[in-house]
Design a protein around this motif. Sequence first.
Motif, PDB file in Angstrom:
ATOM      1  N   LEU A 148       0.813  -1.220   0.000  1.00  0.00           N
ATOM      2  CA  LEU A 148       0.000   0.000   0.000  1.00  0.00           C
ATOM      3  C   LEU A 148       0.844   1.267   0.000  1.00  0.00           C
ATOM      4  CD1 LEU A 148      -2.878  -1.061   2.428  1.00  0.00           C
ATOM      5  CD2 LEU A 148      -2.995  -0.785  -0.049  1.00  0.00           C
ATOM      6  N   CYS A 149       2.140   1.124   0.214  1.00  0.00           N
ATOM      7  CA  CYS A 149       3.020   2.294   0.123  1.00  0.00           C
ATOM      8  C   CYS A 149       3.430   2.557  -1.326  1.00  0.00           C
ATOM      9  CB  CYS A 149       4.264   2.095   0.981  1.00  0.00           C
ATOM     10  SG  CYS A 149       3.886   2.112   2.724  1.00  0.00           S
ATOM     11  N   HIS A 150       3.121   1.623  -2.226  1.00  0.00           N
ATOM     12  CA  HIS A 150       3.465   1.801  -3.645  1.00  0.00           C
ATOM     13  C   HIS A 150       2.181   1.795  -4.466  1.00  0.00           C
ATOM     14  CE1 HIS A 150       7.439  -0.066  -2.227  1.00  0.00           C
ATOM     15  NE2 HIS A 150       7.604   1.241  -2.355  1.00  0.00           N
ATOM     16  N   TRP A 151       1.529   2.945  -4.469  1.00  0.00           N
ATOM     17  CA  TRP A 151       0.183   2.991  -5.032  1.00  0.00           C
ATOM     18  C   TRP A 151       0.139   2.704  -6.537  1.00  0.00           C
ATOM     19  CZ3 TRP A 151      -4.365   1.840  -3.949  1.00  0.00           C
ATOM     20  CH2 TRP A 151      -5.406   2.189  -4.805  1.00  0.00           C
ATOM     21  N   GLU A 152       1.136   3.182  -7.283  1.00  0.00           N
ATOM     22  CA  GLU A 152       1.105   2.961  -8.742  1.00  0.00           C
ATOM     23  C   GLU A 152       1.020   1.469  -9.050  1.00  0.00           C
ATOM     24  OE1 GLU A 152       0.897   5.313 -11.077  1.00  0.00           O
ATOM     25  OE2 GLU A 152       0.761   6.718  -9.407  1.00  0.00           O
ATOM     26  N   GLN A 170       0.323   6.842   5.877  1.00  0.00           N
ATOM     27  CA  GLN A 170       0.394   6.327   4.500  1.00  0.00           C
ATOM     28  C   GLN A 170      -0.445   5.049   4.371  1.00  0.00           C
ATOM     29  OE1 GLN A 170       2.446   7.651   1.950  1.00  0.00           O
ATOM     30  NE2 GLN A 170       1.409   6.196   0.625  1.00  0.00           N
ATOM     31  N   CYS A 177      -0.031  -0.906  -6.951  1.00  0.00           N
ATOM     32  CA  CYS A 177      -1.336  -1.420  -6.485  1.00  0.00           C
ATOM     33  C   CYS A 177      -2.409  -1.136  -7.527  1.00  0.00           C
ATOM     34  CB  CYS A 177      -1.738  -0.758  -5.166  1.00  0.00           C
ATOM     35  SG  CYS A 177      -0.754  -1.273  -3.771  1.00  0.00           S
ATOM     36  N   PHE A 178      -2.364   0.085  -8.063  1.00  0.00           N
ATOM     37  CA  PHE A 178      -3.363   0.500  -9.056  1.00  0.00           C
ATOM     38  C   PHE A 178      -3.291  -0.404 -10.292  1.00  0.00           C
ATOM     39  CE2 PHE A 178      -4.845   3.607 -12.345  1.00  0.00           C
ATOM     40  CZ  PHE A 178      -6.146   3.721 -11.863  1.00  0.00           C
ATOM     41  N   ALA A 225      -3.709   5.231   1.863  1.00  0.00           N
ATOM     42  CA  ALA A 225      -3.968   4.057   1.015  1.00  0.00           C
ATOM     43  C   ALA A 225      -5.444   3.627   1.039  1.00  0.00           C
ATOM     44  CB  ALA A 225      -3.047   2.903   1.417  1.00  0.00           C
ATOM     45  N   TYR A 243     -10.674   4.169  -5.878  1.00  0.00           N
ATOM     46  CA  TYR A 243     -10.639   3.170  -6.955  1.00  0.00           C
ATOM     47  C   TYR A 243     -11.993   2.458  -7.016  1.00  0.00           C
ATOM     48  CZ  TYR A 243      -9.939  -1.097  -9.524  1.00  0.00           C
ATOM     49  OH  TYR A 243     -10.108  -2.104 -10.435  1.00  0.00           O
ATOM     50  N   ARG A 295      -7.380   5.855  -1.164  1.00  0.00           N
ATOM     51  CA  ARG A 295      -7.172   5.559  -2.586  1.00  0.00           C
ATOM     52  C   ARG A 295      -7.921   4.296  -3.006  1.00  0.00           C
ATOM     53  NH1 ARG A 295      -0.800   7.058  -2.567  1.00  0.00           N
ATOM     54  NH2 ARG A 295      -1.002   9.195  -3.323  1.00  0.00           N
ATOM     55  N   LEU A 296      -7.899   3.286  -2.142  1.00  0.00           N
ATOM     56  CA  LEU A 296      -8.660   2.065  -2.447  1.00  0.00           C
ATOM     57  C   LEU A 296     -10.134   2.414  -2.627  1.00  0.00           C
ATOM     58  CD1 LEU A 296      -7.254  -0.628   0.055  1.00  0.00           C
ATOM     59  CD2 LEU A 296      -6.938  -0.573  -2.432  1.00  0.00           C
TER      60      LEU A 296
END
Length: 291
Positions: free
Chosen positions: A36-40, A75, A42-43, A80, A87, A83-84
């Motif tokens: 979850l610290c690397h959103w790109e 974060q 995860c996306f 995160a 999404y 952002r989830l």
Amino acid sequence: MKILITGANGQLATSLIAHLAPLGSVVALTRQDFDLCHWEECFATLNKLQPDLIVNAAAYTAVDRAENERDLAFQINAIAPTRLAQYCHNNHCALIHYSTDYVFNGQKNTPYLEQDPTEPINIYGQSKRQGEIGILESNCAALIFRTSWVYSLVGHNFLKTMLKLGMERDELRIIDDQRGSPTSTESIARATALILSKKPTHLPIVDYLAQYRGIYHMTNQSDTTWYGFAQAIFALRPARAQLTAISTEQYPTPAKRPAMSCLDNSKLKQTFDITLPHWHDALIACLTQSS
Ligand SMILES: NC(=O)c1ccc[n+]([C@@H]2O[C@H](COP(=O)([O-])OP(=O)(O)OC[C@H]3O[C@@H](n4cnc5c(N)ncnc54)[C@H](OP(=O)(O)O)[C@@H]3O)[C@@H](O)[C@H]2O)c1
């Protein structure tokens, strides 16, 4: 229904994987594959998997360490999940997320209701509260389950610490002036699965959960102190250590804890007709399962 479970190595995720498997096709991703610290990244994974439901069991849960790692806690627990949720809102996906009794200040004398004012007294609680706000503001089809004092035979938790130290030490000094509800991951996962299983077959999961979006308190019934919890554990699994009750003042920690963080579960009962077992029965079930 494709279900993505995050934080797959965690104690709650481990129970969720078992209980949600019969409800759909479960993809369980650990921090290694879904950080979850690397959103790109995860996306990109989300776009590839296209889940119908995300069950976010990933979290930064080191309550004391969070006092020195505020950015990391926020974060993982606030940015995160927001952002989830965004999404989910944009991709016809539903979200189940878990939060904590530590969003409250612990000054109330009766169990907290969902609508009671929040006032976290530590960084972990603040980060979890910010996650709740971000999810609610996204307007996605999300259920947020606030739970407390979570344990299982997997991972790091009070039960496992007691079982270990109980065999190693002669004396254990345990806090007896903080009240809460010990809650087994088994009970949370079972209740989560039951809620999902009540979905009418014709409804997509996102439309089903959209009707109930919001925060729900989900803990085992009744309450005790950490000392009471330890006594119950040692009554079921005799240990070498003698227990001594102490006050919060006698055991200073970097993060403050609420003195009373019992959560009223009436909304869960009224909405889904679900009541979790008494905390002591859940503890017996957890320890019996292991013997
Ligand atoms: N534990 C409690 O007493 C308690 C009380 C109230 C509410 N809750 C809530 O209940 C939920 C489940 O907690 P739990 O007790 O199962 O916690 P846990 O056992 O600590 O599991 C959390 C999982 O999240 C993973 N994680 C940490 N950072 C991550 C990242 N950057 N990206 C992806 N995954 C990451 C961890 O991975 P690693 O295994 O690699 O570290 C771990 O597997 C959380 O929302 C928590 O806030 C817990």
